[in-house]
Design a protein around this motif. Structure first.
Motif, PDB file in Angstrom:
ATOM      1  N   SER A   1       0.842  -1.191   0.000  1.00 34.94           N
ATOM      2  CA  SER A   1       0.000   0.000   0.000  1.00 34.94           C
ATOM      3  C   SER A   1       0.877   1.241   0.000  1.00 34.94           C
ATOM      4  O   SER A   1       2.056   1.181   0.374  1.00 34.94           O
ATOM      5  N   PRO A   2       0.338   2.389  -0.405  1.00 34.12           N
ATOM      6  CA  PRO A   2       1.140   3.610  -0.403  1.00 34.12           C
ATOM      7  C   PRO A   2       1.755   3.946   0.948  1.00 34.12           C
ATOM      8  O   PRO A   2       2.918   4.357   1.018  1.00 34.12           O
TER       9      PRO A   2
ATOM     10  N   LEU B   1       2.527   1.053  -9.513  1.00 32.24           N
ATOM     11  CA  LEU B   1       1.761   2.027  -8.733  1.00 32.24           C
ATOM     12  C   LEU B   1       0.274   1.679  -8.705  1.00 32.24           C
ATOM     13  O   LEU B   1      -0.388   1.838  -7.670  1.00 32.24           O
TER      14      LEU B   1
ATOM     15  N   CYS C   1      -1.850   0.856  -5.375  1.00 30.51           N
ATOM     16  CA  CYS C   1      -3.065   1.579  -4.992  1.00 30.51           C
ATOM     17  C   CYS C   1      -4.251   0.636  -4.784  1.00 30.51           C
ATOM     18  O   CYS C   1      -5.216   1.000  -4.117  1.00 30.51           O
ATOM     19  N   SER C   2      -4.187  -0.561  -5.364  1.00 33.61           N
ATOM     20  CA  SER C   2      -5.277  -1.521  -5.186  1.00 33.61           C
ATOM     21  C   SER C   2      -4.979  -2.509  -4.060  1.00 33.61           C
ATOM     22  O   SER C   2      -5.749  -3.445  -3.837  1.00 33.61           O
TER      23      SER C   2
ATOM     24  N   GLN D   1      -5.688  -2.377   2.858  1.00 29.50           N
ATOM     25  CA  GLN D   1      -5.669  -1.193   3.713  1.00 29.50           C
ATOM     26  C   GLN D   1      -5.767  -1.612   5.175  1.00 29.50           C
ATOM     27  O   GLN D   1      -6.493  -2.535   5.522  1.00 29.50           O
TER      28      GLN D   1
ATOM     29  N   ASN E   1      -1.398   8.080   1.013  1.00 26.68           N
ATOM     30  CA  ASN E   1      -2.027   8.442  -0.255  1.00 26.68           C
ATOM     31  C   ASN E   1      -1.668   9.870  -0.659  1.00 26.68           C
ATOM     32  O   ASN E   1      -1.391  10.160  -1.833  1.00 26.68           O
TER      33      ASN E   1
ATOM     34  N   LEU F   1       1.847  10.107  -2.027  1.00 26.05           N
ATOM     35  CA  LEU F   1       1.925   9.667  -3.413  1.00 26.05           C
ATOM     36  C   LEU F   1       1.399  10.753  -4.345  1.00 26.05           C
ATOM     37  O   LEU F   1       1.991  11.049  -5.390  1.00 26.05           O
TER      38      LEU F   1
ATOM     39  N   VAL G   1      -2.788   6.582 -12.761  1.00 36.27           N
ATOM     40  CA  VAL G   1      -2.436   6.408 -11.344  1.00 36.27           C
ATOM     41  C   VAL G   1      -3.325   7.293 -10.473  1.00 36.27           C
ATOM     42  O   VAL G   1      -3.742   6.880  -9.383  1.00 36.27           O
TER      43      VAL G   1
ATOM     44  N   LEU H   1      -5.663   5.996  -7.482  1.00 35.64           N
ATOM     45  CA  LEU H   1      -5.581   6.585  -6.143  1.00 35.64           C
ATOM     46  C   LEU H   1      -6.938   7.073  -5.660  1.00 35.64           C
ATOM     47  O   LEU H   1      -7.304   6.869  -4.499  1.00 35.64           O
TER      48      LEU H   1
ATOM     49  N   ARG I   1      -8.974   4.191  -4.666  1.00 38.78           N
ATOM     50  CA  ARG I   1      -8.553   3.655  -3.369  1.00 38.78           C
ATOM     51  C   ARG I   1      -9.223   4.429  -2.234  1.00 38.78           C
ATOM     52  O   ARG I   1      -9.730   3.847  -1.286  1.00 38.78           O
TER      53      ARG I   1
ATOM     54  N   THR J   1      -9.117  11.222   0.002  1.00 40.31           N
ATOM     55  CA  THR J   1      -7.760  11.760  -0.156  1.00 40.31           C
ATOM     56  C   THR J   1      -7.801  13.058  -0.959  1.00 40.31           C
ATOM     57  O   THR J   1      -7.012  13.972  -0.732  1.00 40.31           O
TER      58      THR J   1
END
Length: 587
Positions: A302-303, A336, A340-341, A344, A355, A358, A387, A391, A394, A398
């Motif tokens: 994960s990010p 990436l 992002c998938s 969590q 997030n 990124l 991307v 994001l 996700r 964010t």
């Protein structure tokens, strides 16, 4: 047919050459016989393994001895022939090791050592031999992974841990191979990590990547896969991911010292191998254990986890995404998007921070890179947008959580403005990811929306849709009101045109749903009333926008909304006043 070939390296070599490099005197029947023999040879059991090893030995000797000779036509052809023979042998070995128990537990370690040494030597011979090295890395990795299953068939004490030990040694060998090609040097700006042998280092990473691939693709037994993940991957996970992170940093810091085409290509391969390897190992280490007895390393792909534990891996992936080198860029994109998938944690504040980091890096590298490639290349722009879509899918908050704060300084506003600007730079190519991005922004709860921001976003999406719609055909597109400077002169492709119309229809319909009928029809009405030399094209765009949202507009008509009645009265007046313009229009 088999009788015409004795099972030795010379006859195999002749069969491969006859099949892949036929001479003018070679007829179809001879090639068919060569193909038949090769297939029967590949299907043989372990008796053919020594022949494959001999083929590798001979080809490596020829390639190594001619490495510094002038690459004229004859020598070049000989080297291509040897690479083909070597690749055939490596591929045949991969087929054989996938057949269970083809190599005994007693012999497997020696076999793997030979494959690893071959992989190293082919990798360092020349760039074109790297495909052979990659296949041999896969042979070694698959053999090590399958050796773990074999241990369960020999439960007699000492052999219990043989498979795990073999797999662990493979990881250690690959790690040492890679580390030995990295060197830390000191200069006026501090320590600097450089690569002393790009091919050798990449070979090590390829072995690590191949091992993770073997677990996922070649190990069919669930118990064996669990053993490999819990007892090999997770204990080694931190070291492997840190190694990949270091290699990416070294490639970046060595960029100005790599001055020939072949080494630049090798550096590009290193980037791809590291990002692919990292993704596979993160996914392996993210798997939850089926047993409470395992307390080994586990980390989400994960990010937030990548940014905290491996900042160089995190930042370099974002940087390479905006590279004009499409191979690096595409690999970074896949990494990436998969990140992002990923899973969590329940620590949402920490997740969101990752997030946001990124998001900031994507904007930073897209805008500070020399010549700003994301605004000069539609392929780079499309990658960056994809991307952003991953994001926002996700976690949409964010992008929207702090929108009520100072709009001039808030990173969310900057991100949305960046996405809009990027889409407007290449409307035709980016309308689909931009539409997906806007659609996700529209999924936030109604009481959390800022209508002005949301409307502004979708008005810009309509503008992008109009420009893309105006570029659907090759007429005087670049001169009309909705100019599309990114439109190229490619030949008309009916299938692509249908797909583009489908994408545009969805995007226009999304705009109608988000803005509501009144705002949408106001924008369409303004299009109908544009004046200028290209009014016909503008009318075409307006009609397309109207038809694309026809189902939503039908509902507005059924509701007898006043704005709909007013809109159509204006349109009919325009038609009456411009009968010549509308009379021959296909819509």
């Amino acid at each position: 047919r088999t009788s015409m070939y004795a099972s030795n390296t010379e006859t195999i070599r002749k069969a491969v050459i006859q099949l892949y490099f036929p001479s003018s005197s070679c007829d179809a029947h001879a090639r068919e016989e060569a193909n038949s023999y090769i297939n029967s040879f590949t299907a043989e059991q372990s008796s053919s393994i020594p022949i494959c090893i001999s083929l590798l030995d001979e080809s490596l000797h020829v390639l190594s001895s001619s490495m510094h000779e002038e690459q004229d036509g004859s020598n070049g052809k000989n080297r291509r022939t040897e690479r083909t023979i070597a690749f055939f042998a490596a591929n045949a070995l991969k087929t054989k090791v996938l057949k269970e128990n083809i190599i005994s537990v007693e012999d497997i370690e020696e076999f793997i050592t030979k494959m690893l040494n071959f992989a190293n030597e082919f990798a360092t011979t020349d760039e074109d031999s790297f495909a052979v090295a990659r296949k041999l890395a896969s042979v070694a990795a698959t053999s090590a992974a399958l050796a773990v299953k074999q241990q369960y068939q020999h439960r007699d004490g000492n052999k219990e841990e043989v498979g795990i030990g073999i797999a662990t040694n493979l990881i250690r060998f690959a790690g040492e191979n890679t580390s030995s090609a990295l060197l830390t040097t000191a200069n006026n700006n501090g320590d600097r990590l450089i690569i002393t042998n790009t091919r050798k280092q990449t070979c090590g990473i390829e072995i690590l990547k191949a091992f993770a691939e073997a677990i996922e693709e070649d190990v069919k037994d669930g118990r064996t896969r669990t053993q490999l993940v819990e007892r090999v991957c997770k204990p080694s996970g931190r070291d492997v991911l840190q190694l990949c992170s270091s290699v990416l940093l070294a490639v970046h810091q060595s960029a100005d010292t790599i001055d020939n085409r072949e080494m630049k290509s090798a550096a590009t391969n290193a980037v791809g191998a590291c990002l692919e390897c990292s993704g596979l190992w993160f996914e392996a280490c993210s798997k939850e254990s089926d047993s409470t007895s395992y307390q080994s390393y586990q980390q989400l792909f994960s990010p937030c986890d990548v940014s905290e534990a491996y900042p160089d891996l995190f930042s370099n992936a974002a940087m390479f995404l905006s590279s004009l080198d499409d191979k690096r860029g595409e690999t970074a994109l896949q990494f990436l998007v998969k990140m992002c998938s990923g899973g969590q944690s329940t620590d949402y504040a920490r997740e969101r921070f990752g997030n946001l980091e990124l998001m900031k890096l994507l904007i930073h590298y897209a805008t500070v890179c020399q010549n700003k490639p994301c605004f000069t290349s539609w392929t780079v722009a499309s990658r960056v947008l994809q991307v952003f879509v991953a994001l926002v899918e996700r976690d949409v908050l964010t992008f929207t959580e702090h929108m009520k704060d100072d709009a001039n300084s808030n990173v969310q506003h900057q991100a949305i403005e960046f996405v809009c600007t990027l889409a407007e730079a290449f409307p035709k190519e980016t309308v689909e990811p931009f539409g997906d991005f806007c659609l996700m922004i529209n999924t936030i709860k109604k009481n959390e929306r800022i209508e002005a921001c949301r409307d502004h976003l979708f008005e810009r999406l309509i503008n992008v849709c109009c420009i893309a719609s105006a570029s659907r055909k090759r007429s005087a597109l670049k001169e009309n009101y909705f100019s599309d400077e990114s439109a190229d002169d490619e030949e008309y492709d009916e299938d692509s045109a249908k797909l583009r119309e489908h994408v545009l229809t969805d995007a226009f319909d999304t705009c109608h749903g988000a803005l509501g009928g009144e705002k949408y029809l106001t924008i369409v009405s303004n299009l109908f009333h544009q004046n200028g030399n290209h009014q016909s094209k503008v009318v075409d765009v307006a009609l397309f926008a109207l038809i694309a949202a026809k189902y939503g507009i039908k509902e507005d008509i059924s509701a007898a909304n006043a704005h709909v009645v007013q809109f159509f009265m204006q349109i009919f007046t325009s038609i009456a006043n411009n009968e010549a313009l509308f009379f021959s229009h296909p819509r």
